[in-house]
Design a protein around this motif. Sequence first.
Motif, PDB file in Angstrom:
ATOM      1  N   MET A  20      92.674 -29.163   0.119  1.00 35.93           N
ATOM      2  CA  MET A  20      92.425 -30.463   0.728  1.00 35.93           C
ATOM      3  C   MET A  20      90.958 -30.856   0.579  1.00 35.93           C
ATOM      4  O   MET A  20      90.089 -30.020   0.384  1.00 35.93           O
ATOM      5  CB  MET A  20      92.780 -30.434   2.221  1.00 35.93           C
ATOM      6  N   ALA A  21      90.713 -32.160   0.699  1.00 38.47           N
ATOM      7  CA  ALA A  21      89.358 -32.698   0.724  1.00 38.47           C
ATOM      8  C   ALA A  21      89.356 -33.911   1.649  1.00 38.47           C
ATOM      9  O   ALA A  21      90.413 -34.449   1.991  1.00 38.47           O
ATOM     10  CB  ALA A  21      88.883 -33.083  -0.679  1.00 38.47           C
ATOM     11  N   GLY A  22      88.166 -34.346   2.022  1.00 44.13           N
ATOM     12  CA  GLY A  22      88.051 -35.525   2.869  1.00 44.13           C
ATOM     13  C   GLY A  22      87.911 -36.786   2.036  1.00 44.13           C
ATOM     14  O   GLY A  22      87.062 -36.854   1.145  1.00 44.13           O
ATOM     15  N   ILE A  23      88.754 -37.774   2.286  1.00 49.28           N
ATOM     16  CA  ILE A  23      88.678 -39.060   1.593  1.00 49.28           C
ATOM     17  C   ILE A  23      87.821 -40.000   2.438  1.00 49.28           C
ATOM     18  O   ILE A  23      88.111 -40.231   3.608  1.00 49.28           O
ATOM     19  CB  ILE A  23      90.073 -39.661   1.360  1.00 49.28           C
ATOM     20  N   ILE A  24      86.768 -40.540   1.830  1.00 52.47           N
ATOM     21  CA  ILE A  24      85.805 -41.362   2.559  1.00 52.47           C
ATOM     22  C   ILE A  24      85.820 -42.779   1.999  1.00 52.47           C
ATOM     23  O   ILE A  24      85.696 -42.989   0.789  1.00 52.47           O
ATOM     24  CB  ILE A  24      84.377 -40.781   2.442  1.00 52.47           C
ATOM     25  N   HIS A  25      85.972 -43.773   2.890  1.00 50.92           N
ATOM     26  CA  HIS A  25      85.873 -45.189   2.543  1.00 50.92           C
ATOM     27  C   HIS A  25      84.571 -45.727   3.134  1.00 50.92           C
ATOM     28  O   HIS A  25      84.384 -45.688   4.357  1.00 50.92           O
ATOM     29  CB  HIS A  25      87.053 -45.992   3.097  1.00 50.92           C
ATOM     30  N   VAL A  26      83.680 -46.213   2.302  1.00 46.99           N
ATOM     31  CA  VAL A  26      82.421 -46.762   2.790  1.00 46.99           C
ATOM     32  C   VAL A  26      82.710 -47.988   3.657  1.00 46.99           C
ATOM     33  O   VAL A  26      83.546 -48.834   3.310  1.00 46.99           O
ATOM     34  CB  VAL A  26      81.487 -47.121   1.610  1.00 46.99           C
ATOM     35  N   ASN A  27      82.012 -48.079   4.784  1.00 44.68           N
ATOM     36  CA  ASN A  27      82.126 -49.147   5.792  1.00 44.68           C
ATOM     37  C   ASN A  27      83.351 -48.998   6.682  1.00 44.68           C
ATOM     38  O   ASN A  27      83.516 -49.785   7.619  1.00 44.68           O
ATOM     39  CB  ASN A  27      82.117 -50.547   5.160  1.00 44.68           C
ATOM     40  N   LYS A  28      84.206 -48.026   6.412  1.00 41.54           N
ATOM     41  CA  LYS A  28      85.353 -47.799   7.280  1.00 41.54           C
ATOM     42  C   LYS A  28      84.957 -46.916   8.467  1.00 41.54           C
ATOM     43  O   LYS A  28      83.961 -46.200   8.420  1.00 41.54           O
ATOM     44  CB  LYS A  28      86.496 -47.125   6.506  1.00 41.54           C
ATOM     45  N   VAL A  29      85.751 -46.960   9.529  1.00 36.53           N
ATOM     46  CA  VAL A  29      85.500 -46.176  10.730  1.00 36.53           C
ATOM     47  C   VAL A  29      86.425 -44.960  10.743  1.00 36.53           C
ATOM     48  O   VAL A  29      87.629 -45.081  10.493  1.00 36.53           O
ATOM     49  CB  VAL A  29      85.712 -47.026  11.998  1.00 36.53           C
ATOM     50  N   ILE A  30      85.848 -43.782  11.014  1.00 30.37           N
ATOM     51  CA  ILE A  30      86.595 -42.530  11.084  1.00 30.37           C
ATOM     52  C   ILE A  30      86.639 -42.068  12.533  1.00 30.37           C
ATOM     53  O   ILE A  30      85.607 -42.033  13.207  1.00 30.37           O
ATOM     54  CB  ILE A  30      85.943 -41.429  10.226  1.00 30.37           C
ATOM     55  N   LYS A  31      87.811 -41.741  13.015  1.00 29.17           N
ATOM     56  CA  LYS A  31      87.956 -41.204  14.377  1.00 29.17           C
ATOM     57  C   LYS A  31      87.783 -39.687  14.312  1.00 29.17           C
ATOM     58  O   LYS A  31      88.593 -38.980  13.706  1.00 29.17           O
ATOM     59  CB  LYS A  31      89.331 -41.556  14.944  1.00 29.17           C
ATOM     60  N   ILE A  32      86.699 -39.171  14.890  1.00 29.40           N
ATOM     61  CA  ILE A  32      86.445 -37.733  14.923  1.00 29.40           C
ATOM     62  C   ILE A  32      86.437 -37.299  16.381  1.00 29.40           C
ATOM     63  O   ILE A  32      85.503 -37.608  17.133  1.00 29.40           O
ATOM     64  CB  ILE A  32      85.113 -37.371  14.240  1.00 29.40           C
ATOM     65  N   PHE A  33      87.510 -36.631  16.774  1.00 30.39           N
ATOM     66  CA  PHE A  33      87.717 -36.237  18.159  1.00 30.39           C
ATOM     67  C   PHE A  33      87.677 -37.482  19.053  1.00 30.39           C
ATOM     68  O   PHE A  33      88.486 -38.374  18.870  1.00 30.39           O
ATOM     69  CB  PHE A  33      86.709 -35.157  18.577  1.00 30.39           C
ATOM     70  N   ASP A  34      86.730 -37.577  19.987  1.00 30.83           N
ATOM     71  CA  ASP A  34      86.697 -38.727  20.887  1.00 30.83           C
ATOM     72  C   ASP A  34      85.630 -39.741  20.488  1.00 30.83           C
ATOM     73  O   ASP A  34      85.303 -40.643  21.263  1.00 30.83           O
ATOM     74  CB  ASP A  34      86.452 -38.270  22.321  1.00 30.83           C
ATOM     75  N   ARG A  35      85.087 -39.634  19.271  1.00 34.19           N
ATOM     76  CA  ARG A  35      84.032 -40.528  18.825  1.00 34.19           C
ATOM     77  C   ARG A  35      84.449 -41.256  17.547  1.00 34.19           C
ATOM     78  O   ARG A  35      85.252 -40.737  16.760  1.00 34.19           O
ATOM     79  CB  ARG A  35      82.737 -39.758  18.553  1.00 34.19           C
TER      80      ARG A  35
END
Length: 479
Positions: free
Chosen positions: A225-240
């Motif tokens: 697996m790898a992390g897919i990153i979209h620039v300017n998008k918001v990622i939910k990481i735990f409670d942040r």
Amino acid sequence: VCSASSGGGAPSAPSSNRAVTAMDEYREAQRQKWLVAQTEKQGSSVSSGAAASSAAAPGQTGGAAGSSSSNAPAASSSSSAPLSSSAAAGDTSAAQRGEPLVARRVHILPVETDPVERGNDKGRLELLAPELRRKREAQEIIKTGGYMRVSGHDFIVVEAEPDESLLAKDTDYYVDGEPIKRFGKVHLVCLWDFESGSSARDSNELFSEYVSPYFRSKLDSGEDMAGIIHVNKVIKIFDRDFQVMAAEPATDLGIMDANTMVFVDWDGTPEFEKIHIVPFQDTLPNAYEFDVFNDYLKPYLTRNKHLRLSVNDQFTYQGVQFKVVCTVPERQSGRIGRNTTVYCEGVLHPSLRNLLPAELLEQLSHLPPGLQMLLLNTEALAGGYEERLIEVQEMLSRRRGLNNETIDRVEKFRWDDQNVPPDGQTQCMVCLCDFSSGEEVRRLPCTHVFHASCIDEWLRRCTDCPICKANVDRAVRQY
């Protein structure tokens, strides 16, 4: 349900109760029969999807017609047919049983280099088809960020819908897009809002407590697996919530792996103390009672809690249009936080000044007061606000008036207080100031007089006299 006796009297209570009981039993039997039929239909749909790998529909991509001899799964680069009702029902039942859902859509791209000719989406799908059929037959769960290695080439699942799901006959495959790159650097910003609030903690804690564990869990999961990153998008990481602000190389989509350097910081957007947001009167409903804040403004702000706002910004929710009319302090941009007081009293009437976007209002503010009034005047127009709004937007955004050579041909002289025009005009209708002796003025062919600097600015944007609407260009050049 009731039964009538031959004599027309009311039925006895025992007879009525028996009839109702019999009908309830009949309905329950019908319901059980329907549930059994739905279960059998779902089972046959899944089995036929797995068994159809050797006779899959020929691959198709957007812009390419015809069939493929490789028996690739069906695909579309731009649109797809909706799922059947049986598939939707199967998804619901699977979710209730805690089983993986059926993938509705899967987007797959090559990593770094394209194994086929550029733009040949059909070729990509044909290359992926054997591996996709294998995964479908084996009922392997497919996940967003999962690698696929086909004929020595790396592919990655950019997005699966749902995020963890099983391939089926109804799954739509998308393979369009440039090969995805691996990011060398990524800049993340931890967002705050009126629910989570900002924090003064060190940004290093954000990395150690949020970013590192989140992405490390993907890389150390034992899966490819790898992390897919979209620039300017918001990622939910735990409670942040974290927003991807920038990345290298400069592209909108990329892979974040163990070699990616990550920079993390807190969002520095200031918090408003007070903000006044007002609805436009003509967009409010008049058929029922409502509460502007609880029914419209609060739901919109809750759904867009990371929204940056500034004075003159406009937005619409459920058909009601709002405008930010004032903020404290007066900053260029800010956010509503836990300590922000939100006001929504009053209404705005649909004037051109209220309807213009912020960037055009900024241009308008630099013009003389009289010219602003002339541009925003709607009384002389039968077309209404919409027609005038389009005209003003075009006038401010691009100049459609006279060139300097034509303007110079318009009569210019110095004002003399002793020589007032016959119509008695002593004031420039652009700047709304009285003429002073010795000032340079221009007299248009229609005889209206203005300060030279004022009317020149108008004529560069419009060919008509601001008072009588006579065409100056036609009169000067005589065509």
